[in-house]
Design a protein around this motif. Structure first.
Motif, PDB file in Angstrom:
ATOM      1  N   TRP A  89      12.085 -11.903   2.676  1.00  0.00           N
ATOM      2  CA  TRP A  89      11.844 -12.601   1.414  1.00  0.00           C
ATOM      3  C   TRP A  89      10.518 -12.150   0.812  1.00  0.00           C
ATOM      4  O   TRP A  89      10.432 -11.873  -0.387  1.00  0.00           O
ATOM      5  CB  TRP A  89      11.853 -14.114   1.653  1.00  0.00           C
ATOM      6  N   LEU A  90       9.489 -12.049   1.637  1.00  0.00           N
ATOM      7  CA  LEU A  90       8.176 -11.594   1.152  1.00  0.00           C
ATOM      8  C   LEU A  90       8.224 -10.149   0.671  1.00  0.00           C
ATOM      9  O   LEU A  90       7.572  -9.796  -0.319  1.00  0.00           O
ATOM     10  CB  LEU A  90       7.118 -11.743   2.252  1.00  0.00           C
ATOM     11  N   TYR A  91       8.978  -9.301   1.354  1.00  0.00           N
ATOM     12  CA  TYR A  91       9.130  -7.913   0.895  1.00  0.00           C
ATOM     13  C   TYR A  91       9.740  -7.874  -0.505  1.00  0.00           C
ATOM     14  O   TYR A  91       9.346  -7.087  -1.352  1.00  0.00           O
ATOM     15  CB  TYR A  91       9.994  -7.105   1.859  1.00  0.00           C
ATOM     16  N   ARG A  92      10.724  -8.721  -0.745  1.00  0.00           N
ATOM     17  CA  ARG A  92      11.361  -8.761  -2.054  1.00  0.00           C
ATOM     18  C   ARG A  92      10.359  -9.212  -3.122  1.00  0.00           C
ATOM     19  O   ARG A  92      10.260  -8.607  -4.188  1.00  0.00           O
ATOM     20  CB  ARG A  92      12.566  -9.713  -2.020  1.00  0.00           C
ATOM     21  N   VAL A  93       9.595 -10.254  -2.816  1.00  0.00           N
ATOM     22  CA  VAL A  93       8.572 -10.741  -3.752  1.00  0.00           C
ATOM     23  C   VAL A  93       7.518  -9.663  -3.978  1.00  0.00           C
ATOM     24  O   VAL A  93       7.100  -9.411  -5.113  1.00  0.00           O
ATOM     25  CB  VAL A  93       7.925 -12.044  -3.220  1.00  0.00           C
ATOM     26  N   ALA A  94       7.102  -8.984  -2.907  1.00  0.00           N
ATOM     27  CA  ALA A  94       6.073  -7.941  -3.014  1.00  0.00           C
ATOM     28  C   ALA A  94       6.557  -6.752  -3.832  1.00  0.00           C
ATOM     29  O   ALA A  94       5.817  -6.220  -4.670  1.00  0.00           O
ATOM     30  CB  ALA A  94       5.654  -7.480  -1.621  1.00  0.00           C
ATOM     31  N   ARG A  95       7.784  -6.351  -3.613  1.00  0.00           N
ATOM     32  CA  ARG A  95       8.335  -5.221  -4.374  1.00  0.00           C
ATOM     33  C   ARG A  95       8.382  -5.559  -5.863  1.00  0.00           C
ATOM     34  O   ARG A  95       7.979  -4.759  -6.709  1.00  0.00           O
ATOM     35  CB  ARG A  95       9.734  -4.882  -3.862  1.00  0.00           C
ATOM     36  N   ASN A  96       8.842  -6.743  -6.187  1.00  0.00           N
ATOM     37  CA  ASN A  96       8.901  -7.153  -7.591  1.00  0.00           C
ATOM     38  C   ASN A  96       7.504  -7.273  -8.194  1.00  0.00           C
ATOM     39  O   ASN A  96       7.278  -6.879  -9.340  1.00  0.00           O
ATOM     40  CB  ASN A  96       9.672  -8.466  -7.734  1.00  0.00           C
ATOM     41  N   ALA A  97       6.555  -7.796  -7.419  1.00  0.00           N
ATOM     42  CA  ALA A  97       5.178  -7.917  -7.908  1.00  0.00           C
ATOM     43  C   ALA A  97       4.559  -6.539  -8.120  1.00  0.00           C
ATOM     44  O   ALA A  97       3.814  -6.332  -9.085  1.00  0.00           O
ATOM     45  CB  ALA A  97       4.340  -8.735  -6.925  1.00  0.00           C
ATOM     46  N   ALA A  98       4.863  -5.587  -7.248  1.00  0.00           N
ATOM     47  CA  ALA A  98       4.342  -4.223  -7.402  1.00  0.00           C
ATOM     48  C   ALA A  98       4.908  -3.570  -8.660  1.00  0.00           C
ATOM     49  O   ALA A  98       4.192  -2.896  -9.402  1.00  0.00           O
ATOM     50  CB  ALA A  98       4.669  -3.388  -6.170  1.00  0.00           C
ATOM     51  N   ILE A  99       6.185  -3.782  -8.915  1.00  0.00           N
ATOM     52  CA  ILE A  99       6.808  -3.235 -10.127  1.00  0.00           C
ATOM     53  C   ILE A  99       6.166  -3.867 -11.362  1.00  0.00           C
ATOM     54  O   ILE A  99       5.810  -3.164 -12.311  1.00  0.00           O
ATOM     55  CB  ILE A  99       8.336  -3.462 -10.106  1.00  0.00           C
ATOM     56  N   LEU A 103       0.828  -1.200   0.000  1.00  0.00           N
ATOM     57  CA  LEU A 103       0.000   0.000   0.000  1.00  0.00           C
ATOM     58  C   LEU A 103       0.863   1.252   0.000  1.00  0.00           C
ATOM     59  O   LEU A 103       0.562   2.236  -0.672  1.00  0.00           O
ATOM     60  CB  LEU A 103      -0.932  -0.013   1.212  1.00  0.00           C
ATOM     61  N   TRP A 104       1.962   1.214   0.717  1.00  0.00           N
ATOM     62  CA  TRP A 104       2.928   2.319   0.730  1.00  0.00           C
ATOM     63  C   TRP A 104       3.477   2.547  -0.681  1.00  0.00           C
ATOM     64  O   TRP A 104       3.608   3.672  -1.127  1.00  0.00           O
ATOM     65  CB  TRP A 104       4.040   1.999   1.708  1.00  0.00           C
ATOM     66  N   LEU A 105       3.784   1.479  -1.383  1.00  0.00           N
ATOM     67  CA  LEU A 105       4.343   1.599  -2.725  1.00  0.00           C
ATOM     68  C   LEU A 105       3.315   2.084  -3.743  1.00  0.00           C
ATOM     69  O   LEU A 105       3.624   2.898  -4.610  1.00  0.00           O
ATOM     70  CB  LEU A 105       4.912   0.258  -3.193  1.00  0.00           C
ATOM     71  N   THR A 106       2.098   1.572  -3.658  1.00  0.00           N
ATOM     72  CA  THR A 106       1.104   1.847  -4.701  1.00  0.00           C
ATOM     73  C   THR A 106       0.175   3.004  -4.377  1.00  0.00           C
ATOM     74  O   THR A 106      -0.354   3.626  -5.287  1.00  0.00           O
ATOM     75  CB  THR A 106       0.219   0.602  -4.948  1.00  0.00           C
ATOM     76  N   GLN A 107      -0.067   3.252  -3.103  1.00  0.00           N
ATOM     77  CA  GLN A 107      -1.034   4.262  -2.657  1.00  0.00           C
ATOM     78  C   GLN A 107      -2.422   3.994  -3.243  1.00  0.00           C
ATOM     79  O   GLN A 107      -3.185   4.919  -3.504  1.00  0.00           O
ATOM     80  CB  GLN A 107      -0.561   5.676  -3.031  1.00  0.00           C
ATOM     81  N   ASN A 108      -2.746   2.732  -3.468  1.00  0.00           N
ATOM     82  CA  ASN A 108      -4.015   2.368  -4.072  1.00  0.00           C
ATOM     83  C   ASN A 108      -4.467   1.037  -3.480  1.00  0.00           C
ATOM     84  O   ASN A 108      -3.802   0.012  -3.650  1.00  0.00           O
ATOM     85  CB  ASN A 108      -3.831   2.263  -5.596  1.00  0.00           C
ATOM     86  N   ARG A 109      -5.613   1.062  -2.787  1.00  0.00           N
ATOM     87  CA  ARG A 109      -6.090  -0.150  -2.091  1.00  0.00           C
ATOM     88  C   ARG A 109      -6.367  -1.306  -3.057  1.00  0.00           C
ATOM     89  O   ARG A 109      -6.036  -2.443  -2.781  1.00  0.00           O
ATOM     90  CB  ARG A 109      -7.353   0.157  -1.306  1.00  0.00           C
ATOM     91  N   SER A 110      -7.006  -1.008  -4.162  1.00  0.00           N
ATOM     92  CA  SER A 110      -7.356  -2.057  -5.119  1.00  0.00           C
ATOM     93  C   SER A 110      -6.098  -2.752  -5.653  1.00  0.00           C
ATOM     94  O   SER A 110      -6.027  -3.979  -5.707  1.00  0.00           O
ATOM     95  CB  SER A 110      -8.173  -1.463  -6.264  1.00  0.00           C
ATOM     96  N   SER A 111      -5.126  -1.949  -6.031  1.00  0.00           N
ATOM     97  CA  SER A 111      -3.862  -2.523  -6.516  1.00  0.00           C
ATOM     98  C   SER A 111      -3.165  -3.314  -5.417  1.00  0.00           C
ATOM     99  O   SER A 111      -2.630  -4.397  -5.661  1.00  0.00           O
ATOM    100  CB  SER A 111      -2.931  -1.414  -7.015  1.00  0.00           C
TER     101      SER A 111
END
Length: 160
Positions: free
Chosen positions: A58-68, A22-30
């Motif tokens: 490890w999850l943060y890394r997966v989440a960051r890549n998924a957000a990108i 949510l911090w990265l995207t600023q969008n709840r749906s995303s």
């Protein structure tokens, strides 16, 4: 039916991972979509660290890549709108009631957002962030310094 161990894994980490996304995207749906994608990847993965202390990084890394990846897909079709209606609490020591700060954060690269979040909100050291993001500690330190410098410059311009 979900494996009991995976359900516990999800319950232990989902809230922190969702807040990070949510911090990265600023969008709840995303953020909802990306969180689901992260845990589907985790479910299918054979690489989940067995040690509790290594799972969240490890999850943060997966989440960051998924957000990108999500951003790359969605920007082709729509201008990603930020959800400023979020009930924002003080996050990372930044004054969240000031929408100018959030507009500035929106302009940051995912790497800079990730570093600020992990360091200021979750208290990870630059070395730990480097391990999570696959960067050197020095590179993380420089990017954090530059991002915070941009924030200070933005704040001082606004005060004028």
């Amino acid at each position: 039916m979900l494996d009991r161990g995976f359900r516990e894994f999800y319950n232990n980490h989902a809230n922190k991972v969702y807040t990070f996304i949510l911090w990265l995207t600023q969008n709840r749906s995303s953020a909802d979509d990306i969180l689901q994608e992260v845990f589907v990847k985790a479910w299918k993965s054979e690489k989940i660290p067995s040690e509790q202390g290594e799972q969240l990084p490890w999850l943060y890394r997966v989440a960051r890549n998924a957000a990108i990846d999500h951003y790359r897909k969605t920007r082709r079709f729509t201008d990603l709108k930020r959800d400023y209606t979020l009930e924002q609490k003080s996050c990372c020591g930044l004054p969240t009631e000031d929408k100018g700060i959030w507009a500035w954060l929106e302009k940051l690269a995912y790497t800079e957002k990730s570093i600020l979040y992990l360091h200021l909100r979750d208290g990870y050291s630059y070395r730990e962030i480097g391990e999570i993001m696959g960067m050197t500690e020095n590179n993380v330190r420089v990017k954090a310094f530059r991002a915070l410098k941009k924030l200070k410059e933005n704040s001082s311009k606004k005060a004028l």
